[in-house]
Structure formats: structure tokens, C-alpha cells
Design a protein around this motif. Structure first.
Motif, PDB file in Angstrom:
ATOM      1  N   LEU A 149      -4.196  -4.066  -0.731  1.00  0.00           N
ATOM      2  CA  LEU A 149      -4.821  -3.532  -1.938  1.00  0.00           C
ATOM      3  C   LEU A 149      -3.924  -3.707  -3.159  1.00  0.00           C
ATOM      4  CD1 LEU A 149      -7.147  -1.821  -3.190  1.00  0.00           C
ATOM      5  CD2 LEU A 149      -5.860   0.218  -2.545  1.00  0.00           C
ATOM      6  N   PHE A 150      -2.630  -3.459  -2.965  1.00  0.00           N
ATOM      7  CA  PHE A 150      -1.762  -3.367  -4.136  1.00  0.00           C
ATOM      8  C   PHE A 150      -0.970  -4.637  -4.460  1.00  0.00           C
ATOM      9  CE2 PHE A 150      -2.115   1.207  -3.005  1.00  0.00           C
ATOM     10  CZ  PHE A 150      -2.761   1.600  -4.171  1.00  0.00           C
ATOM     11  N   THR A 151      -0.725  -5.489  -3.484  1.00  0.00           N
ATOM     12  CA  THR A 151       0.226  -6.583  -3.768  1.00  0.00           C
ATOM     13  C   THR A 151      -0.331  -7.967  -3.431  1.00  0.00           C
ATOM     14  OG1 THR A 151       1.289  -6.610  -1.607  1.00  0.00           O
ATOM     15  CG2 THR A 151       2.100  -4.993  -3.176  1.00  0.00           C
ATOM     16  N   ASP A 152      -1.635  -8.115  -3.544  1.00  0.00           N
ATOM     17  CA  ASP A 152      -2.236  -9.370  -3.111  1.00  0.00           C
ATOM     18  C   ASP A 152      -1.794 -10.569  -3.948  1.00  0.00           C
ATOM     19  OD1 ASP A 152      -3.846 -10.331  -1.041  1.00  0.00           O
ATOM     20  OD2 ASP A 152      -5.449 -10.770  -2.460  1.00  0.00           O
ATOM     21  N   LYS A 153      -1.399 -10.315  -5.192  1.00  0.00           N
ATOM     22  CA  LYS A 153      -0.993 -11.406  -6.088  1.00  0.00           C
ATOM     23  C   LYS A 153       0.183 -12.213  -5.503  1.00  0.00           C
ATOM     24  CE  LYS A 153      -1.410 -13.155 -10.315  1.00  0.00           C
ATOM     25  NZ  LYS A 153      -2.680 -13.668 -10.803  1.00  0.00           N
ATOM     26  N   LEU A 154       0.986 -11.557  -4.647  1.00  0.00           N
ATOM     27  CA  LEU A 154       2.139 -12.267  -4.085  1.00  0.00           C
ATOM     28  C   LEU A 154       1.716 -13.506  -3.290  1.00  0.00           C
ATOM     29  CD1 LEU A 154       4.227  -9.172  -2.975  1.00  0.00           C
ATOM     30  CD2 LEU A 154       4.784 -10.751  -4.830  1.00  0.00           C
ATOM     31  N   TRP A 155       0.549 -13.444  -2.681  1.00  0.00           N
ATOM     32  CA  TRP A 155       0.047 -14.625  -1.961  1.00  0.00           C
ATOM     33  C   TRP A 155      -0.113 -15.794  -2.912  1.00  0.00           C
ATOM     34  CZ3 TRP A 155      -0.245 -15.417   3.088  1.00  0.00           C
ATOM     35  CH2 TRP A 155      -0.308 -14.320   3.947  1.00  0.00           C
ATOM     36  N   PHE A 169       7.229  -6.487 -11.513  1.00  0.00           N
ATOM     37  CA  PHE A 169       6.302  -5.395 -11.856  1.00  0.00           C
ATOM     38  C   PHE A 169       4.966  -5.971 -12.332  1.00  0.00           C
ATOM     39  CE2 PHE A 169       4.344  -2.847 -15.190  1.00  0.00           C
ATOM     40  CZ  PHE A 169       4.091  -1.667 -14.498  1.00  0.00           C
ATOM     41  N   GLN A 170       5.032  -6.942 -13.238  1.00  0.00           N
ATOM     42  CA  GLN A 170       3.792  -7.514 -13.772  1.00  0.00           C
ATOM     43  C   GLN A 170       3.000  -8.234 -12.692  1.00  0.00           C
ATOM     44  OE1 GLN A 170       4.302  -9.448 -17.821  1.00  0.00           O
ATOM     45  NE2 GLN A 170       6.428  -9.155 -17.255  1.00  0.00           N
ATOM     46  N   THR A 171       3.740  -8.931 -11.806  1.00  0.00           N
ATOM     47  CA  THR A 171       3.060  -9.662 -10.740  1.00  0.00           C
ATOM     48  C   THR A 171       2.246  -8.713  -9.872  1.00  0.00           C
ATOM     49  OG1 THR A 171       4.964 -11.131 -10.672  1.00  0.00           O
ATOM     50  CG2 THR A 171       3.429 -11.266  -8.840  1.00  0.00           C
ATOM     51  N   ILE A 172       2.863  -7.583  -9.521  1.00  0.00           N
ATOM     52  CA  ILE A 172       2.175  -6.661  -8.627  1.00  0.00           C
ATOM     53  C   ILE A 172       1.096  -5.880  -9.370  1.00  0.00           C
ATOM     54  CG2 ILE A 172       2.532  -4.562  -7.270  1.00  0.00           C
ATOM     55  CD1 ILE A 172       5.036  -5.894  -6.198  1.00  0.00           C
ATOM     56  N   ALA A 173       1.408  -5.501 -10.611  1.00  0.00           N
ATOM     57  CA  ALA A 173       0.464  -4.641 -11.336  1.00  0.00           C
ATOM     58  C   ALA A 173      -0.800  -5.374 -11.761  1.00  0.00           C
ATOM     59  CB  ALA A 173       1.153  -4.050 -12.564  1.00  0.00           C
ATOM     60  N   CYS A 174      -0.717  -6.702 -11.870  1.00  0.00           N
ATOM     61  CA  CYS A 174      -1.844  -7.387 -12.496  1.00  0.00           C
ATOM     62  C   CYS A 174      -3.016  -7.615 -11.555  1.00  0.00           C
ATOM     63  CB  CYS A 174      -1.405  -8.696 -13.140  1.00  0.00           C
ATOM     64  SG  CYS A 174      -1.140  -9.982 -11.965  1.00  0.00           S
ATOM     65  N   GLU A 175      -2.889  -7.228 -10.304  1.00  0.00           N
ATOM     66  CA  GLU A 175      -4.061  -7.392  -9.448  1.00  0.00           C
ATOM     67  C   GLU A 175      -4.235  -6.255  -8.447  1.00  0.00           C
ATOM     68  OE1 GLU A 175      -4.827 -11.243  -7.982  1.00  0.00           O
ATOM     69  OE2 GLU A 175      -6.560 -10.581  -6.850  1.00  0.00           O
TER      70      GLU A 175
END
Ligand SMILES: Nc1ncnc2c1ncn2[C@@H]1O[C@H](COP(=O)(O)OP(=O)(O)O)[C@@H](O)[C@H]1O
Ligand SMILES: [Mg+2]
Lengths: 332, 263
Positions: free
Chosen positions: B77-83, B107-113
Motif C-alpha cells: 500500500l505504502f511503498t509501491d513506487k519502489l518497484w 521521502f518523495q519516492t515513497i510519499a508520491c504513491e
């Protein structure tokens, strides 16, 4: 003290060399060979508060790479950039507060939501106070005419609208420095004009320092008092626009369609120093007004050859670069 | 505090853009629900054929599965952008704007999605946990429940740490998505009781990717208390904190190698 100091800045990219075919692909899996691309090679310059500097050069000269190092996206391979005497490397977040950046090719707006939301989030990201935001926002909206599409989804904006919005978004936190990397690329004349006016007005009103890359000579002529020309990662020229125009401004190009019966010798006979180039179906003559009487030449073209659809150009930035480069090589 | 507020602002925008593709999002959630339900049914089918998997009955296995999935779902839910960082953002140079803001890039990477699809996992997980708990005699004590909560959050953060490390390595190696996939798939095995695996895998899950520690032991303990829940909680918190710090450190170091792209 200069606002921006660029000291001996270099950037080398390492590109893996990939062969074709399965065999060499497997080989590269195990031992990677790299090719060095020296995009920027030891450049230095200072910029004072309030200057508008045109940073120009051919494609691939290293302009964007320099700008990216100046705003903290790329780490230099060598050298450093100081802003207010602070290294961009070590104080990225602090320095980001002082700069605004627009890349003509990449938007920084939030894509799938109304434009106004981008401004709201930037307000909290940069900690802009309510009053400052109000003032800035209204100022930029008027300057760039954003009101009419403020509530539209960013993805539905036209390129011109998007650029104006990008431009405003980069300024909402009142940065001291504005980097513009090809801000007018692909825009129509009206939008270009609007953006130029906005840059001028901003510089006058807030004394914003502007560094601008462009291929549009008009951008440079209308905005910049100083230009830095870069080629193959090295600075060729750093000085005011006037003197370089004095040096090259007298050069004209005439272009007309090729036709049967055109003879190079006739032109050469008229003046040795005219260079003649064949471009696809066109002929291009380049010469300096110091050597050639333009009226007399036109008389030949119109009178003898009965050419009536020709165009006269001033020398473009690409040619100035080429000339400078040639001169540089000669003096070596 | 400031970051928390900013996080919510970013999250709101992410939700707004997700909702502008409403049908996509809903299809995504439904797709994940289906995947989950089929894999749960498969699990039950297998387990019901084998009366007892190394001493674990169907509901116990279901509980373990649900709790693991809850941790996985929270990370999702919280860190999908890392993929996408690992697969293509670095390679395509689309992270430039993160380096332009006065905020940490991570922070921006995780917060943005916010990835709403994760609700497919989270909902089935919660359903499984409730359903299986009702059919089990759990030893509910403050310590055991605390341990379970710490374990779930810890496991979730551990998965996140591994994602941060491998996605961070993309700044150096350009593309690490495939490696992330391998580690992630491997982590999925912690849905099953540890002691059905060979010793080597048990070792990995206890010490190298300590997901087993975060989930297997707390679940065992609520079924059949044998460990001190407070000590184990502290151990989990310590390990998670270390992993998280390590991952942030690696990310930050690697991010300096970000190269953007040429025009
Ligand atoms: N991220 C990158 N990776 C590899 N090579 C790059 C990268 N960015 C730029 N280059 C190369 O560096 C050189 C300079 O590029 P750039 O600074 O974009 O030029 P300009 O903006 O003047 O057109 C080019 O040869 C380009 O291919
Ligand atoms: Mg460029």
C-alpha cells in the motif's frame, strides 16, 4: 561575491558498450566495458545576482548536463558548484529552496490532477507563507494568464499552457535563481513572446537571476546581456552579446532554390570570399558584409539570374559556434 | 511533524490521480482480490488433504498466512513506487524533479504513491485472520497481541527495507527490478510455517531476511505461548530499526550516482 560560482566542473558518463548478438551480450553480462562520455570538461564561470545569462551551444554540447549539476540533480565527476558560497553537493535541500528550474522537455507538474493542486503542494513543500503565496500566485497568474485553466487537469493542457504553468510553478517560492533549459522549445510565437516578457518582468521586479539555454536566437537577443557558449563540454566564449554580434553579426546568409544555369564561378568572380553550399535543392551563400556589397550581389541574383524567392538570414547560433570553434582550433 | 503533514498532502494527490482513473483502480483491486482468493483456496485444498502440516492445522496455517499477507499488503500500500524505481524510473531518468525539491528523495519516492490495489491483499488478509481466529483457541494476552502487532509492522518495514536497498542499487546498476522480484518472491514463502522447510531456508528466514522472526514466532506464541513476548518485541524492533537505517544509508549513498538521461 558572485551568487553562483562554477569551478572547474566536469561530468563523465560511463556508458556500457553493448555488442550485438547473443554471444557478446552474454559476454557483457560478466565483464562490462565502459565508454567514457565526457559531457562537460572543466568549465568555470561566475554569475552575479540579477544577471540574465544565455547558455548556448549545439545539441549535445553539455548544456543540460551543466544545468543539472547546478541544481543538484547530477553529482559532478570533478569540480563543484557554489551558490551563495555553499556547495550544491553538500547542501542540496537548502539550495533547492533558492532555485527554480524549468526543463522544456520534461514537466514537473502533477500530471493527473487539476493544476491548482500542484501549486498548493509546492506551497507546503517550499514552506511558502499564506501571504507570500497569495501575492506570488496572483502575480504569476496575471503575468502568464493562467486563470482560465487553473482547475483543469494538467494532462489536458496544451503545450503552451503547460509550459506557462511549469514556469509559474518553478517560481512560486520566489527563488533567487531560475534555470531554464530550452523553455521555448516547440512553442508558437505568441507563447514564446509571453514567456520572454515574463522573464524580463520577473528579472526587473524581483531581480531574479536567470540562466537560460535555447536554440532561439531571438530569446538570446531579447533577454540576455551576457552569453556563455559551450561546445563539446568546453566554454568557447563568455562575454557580452554585443561584442560577439559585432564579431559575427555582419555575416549574412542568402538561400534560394537551385536552378539550371546557376554557376558558382559567376559568384566567385564577383567575390572570392563568398562560401557556396548546396543544401538539397537549395543554394546557400554566406559572406560577411565587410567583404561584400549586398546590393551589388542582389543585383546579380535578381538582375542576371531572375531569382525572386530568396531569403536573407543573419548568422545563427550554430554557425557562430562553428566559427568560434574553427577559430579556436586555428589558434592552437 | 512537518513530514507527516507533507506525507498526507502527497498522499491526497496520489489518491486524487488514482481516482481520476476510477475503473482502473477498481479493476486493480478486484484483480488482486481474485489472485488472493484463488491462492487461499489452493492453500486450503492442499492443507485439507494433509491432516496436519508438521503439527499445524488448517486454521493455524490460515492465520499465519493472513498475518503475513497483512504485512505484505501494508508494504504494498505504502511503498509501491519502489518497484518502478527499480524497473524503470532511474533508467528512464524520470526522477529529476525529486532532486529539485528541498526534501529527501526517498521521502518523495515513497510519499508520491498510495497503491490502492493493496486493499485486495489487506481485505482478504483481515478476513482470513478473523475467520481463522474464530476457529482457534488463541491465547490472548496483552503481551501476545503486542508482539503480533509489532511483528506485523516489523515484517512490513523489513520488506520495505529490502525494497529500498534493491531499488536504491538501481541508481548504480540502472535496473534492478528482476533482483527485487527474486527477493520478493522468496519472501513470500514466509506465509507458510517455517518448520516445514529445510534447515537452510529456516535459517535464512530467521536471520538473513528475518521475516520468520517477525511473523512465525509471534504467531506460534499466540497459539502456544513458549517465548517471552516482550523480549521478542524488543528484538524485532531492534532488527527492523537497524535494517531500515541500513537501507536508508544505502539508498542515500547510491542516489548520488543518479544520472538522469541525455536529451
Ligand atoms: N544521463 C546520461 N547518460 C549518458 N550520457 C549522457 C547523459 N546525459 C547526457 N549525456 C551525453 O552527454 C552529452 C551532453 O548532453 P547534454 O548536456 O544533454 O547536451 P545539450 O543539453 O547541450 O544538448 C551528450 O553526448 C549526451 O549524449
Ligand atoms: Mg539539452
Amino acid at each position: 561575491m558572485p551568487l553562483i560560482e562554477v569551478k572547474n566542473l566536469s561530468k563523465t558518463f560511463k556508458k556500457p558498450i553493448r555488442g550485438n548478438g547473443l554471444g557478446s551480450m552474454i559476454k557483457t553480462l560478466f565483464s562490462r566495458k565502459y565508454q567514457d562520455i565526457e559531457a562537460v570538461k572543466g568549465i568555470s564561470f561566475n554569475i552575479e545576482q540579477g544577471e540574465i545569462v544565455g547558455y548556448i551551444g549545439a545539441n549535445g554540447a553539455g548544456k543540460s548536463t551543466t544545468i543539472k549539476m547546478m541544481c543538484g540533480i547530477l553529482f559532478p565527476s570533478e569540480g563543484e558548484v557554489l551558490i551563495n558560497q555553499k556547495s550544491v553537493l553538500k547542501h542540496r535541500k537548502e539550495i533547492n529552496q533558492e532555485i527554480g528550474v524549468v526543463f522544456g522537455q520534461k514537466t514537473q507538474l502533477w500530471w493527473d490532477i487539476p493544476l491548482i493542486e500542484t501549486f498548493k503542494i509546492l506551497k507546503s513543500v517550499y514552506r511558502v507563507s499564506d501571504e507570500d503565496f497569495e501575492e506570488r500566485f496572483n502575480y504569476l497568474c496575471d503575468l502568464l494568464d493562467l486563470k482560465s485553466f487553473m482547475n483543469q487537469n494538467v494532462r489536458s493542457l496544451s503545450l503552451g499552457q503547460r509550459m506557462r504553468a511549469d514556469f509559474a510553478a518553478s517560481l512560486i517560492h520566489n527563488p533567487k535563481i531560475l534555470y531554464l533549459d530550452e523553455p521555448t522549445i516547440g512553442l508558437d510565437v505568441l507563447v514564446k513572446d509571453k514567456i520572454r516578457k515574463a522573464i524580463k518582468e520577473l528579472n526587473r521586479h524581483y531581480n531574479t537571476t536567470v540562466i537560460l539555454t535555447t536554440h532561439d536566437m531571438k530569446d538570446i537577443e531579447e533577454l540576455c546581456s551576457r552569453i556563455i557558449i559551450i561546445d563539446k563540454g568546453k566554454i568557447l566564449y563568455d562575454g557580452n552579446l554585443e561584442s560577439i554580434k559585432y564579431q559575427f553579426g555582419n555575416i549574412k546568409n542568402i538561400v534560394f532554390p537551385f536552378f539550371e544555369g546557376f554557376k558558382e564561378e559567376r559568384i566567385k568572380l564577383f567575390c572570392e570570399k563568398i562560401t557556396i553550399e548546396k543544401l538539397e535543392n537549395n543554394i546557400k551563400l554566406s559572406f560577411s558584409l565587410n567583404d561584400v556589397d549586398l546590393d551589388a550581389l542582389l543585383l546579380i541574383l535578381i538582375g542576371e539570374y531572375k531569382i525572386n524567392d530568396f531569403k536573407i538570414f543573419d548568422i545563427g547560433i550554430e554557425e557562430i559556434t562553428k566559427e568560434l570553434y574553427a577559430q579556436n582550433e586555428e589558434t592552437k | 511533524m512537518r513530514y507527516l503533514k507533507l506525507y498526507f498532502t502527497y498522499a491526497k494527490l496520489s489518491l486524487m490521480s488514482k481516482l481520476s482513473y476510477k475503473s482502473n483502480t477498481i479493476i486493480g483491486i478486484i484483480a488482486f482480490l481474485f489472485t488472493e482468493i484463488t491462492s487461499i483456496l489452493t492453500l486450503f485444498l492442499i492443507v485439507s488433504q494433509v491432516p496436519s502440516l508438521d503439527g499445524w492445522n488448517m486454521y493455524e496455517i490460515g492465520l499465519l498466512y493472513g498475518i503475513t499477507n497483512l504485512a505484505i499488503g501494508l508494504d504494498h500500500l505504502f511503498t509501491d513506487k519502489l518497484w518502478s524505481v527499480a524497473y524503470f524510473e532511474v533508467r528512464n531518468g524520470t526522477m529529476d524533479s525529486f532532486f529539485l525539491r528541498p526534501l529527501p528523495v526517498l521521502f518523495q519516492t515513497i510519499a508520491c504513491e498510495i497503491q490502492l490495489e493493496a486493499f485486495g491483499e489487506i481485505l482478504t488478509a483481515i478476513f482470513m485472520i478473523i475467520f481463522c481466529s474464530m476457529n482457534l483457541n488463541l491465547v490472548i494476552s496483552f503481551g501476545n497481541v503486542l508482539l503480533l502487532v509489532v511483528g506485523i509492522i516489523g515484517a512490513s518495514l523489513l520488506i520495505t527495507s529490502f525494497k529500498i536497498i534493491i531499488a536504491g542499487l538501481a541508481f548504480v546498476f540502472k535496473r534492478t527490478g528482476a533482483y527485487l522480484q527474486i527477493v520478493y518472491n522468496f519472501a513470500m514463502y514466509s506465509k507458510y510455517p517455517l518448520n516445514i522447510f529445510p534447515r537452510i531456508i529456516r535459517f535464512i528466514f530467521s536471520f538473513i531476511i528475518p521475516l520468520g522472526l517477525c511473523i512465525y514466532y509471534p504467531v506460534s506464541n499466540i497459539l502456544n505461548p513458549s517465548l517471552n513476548p516482550y523480549l521478542l518485541s524488543i528484538l524485532i524492533i531492534a532488527i527492523t530499526a537497524i535494517m531500515l537505517c541500513l537501507s536508508i544509508f544505502i539508498w542515500t549513498k547510491c542516489a548520488k550516482r543518479y544520472e538522469s538521461t541525455g536529451s
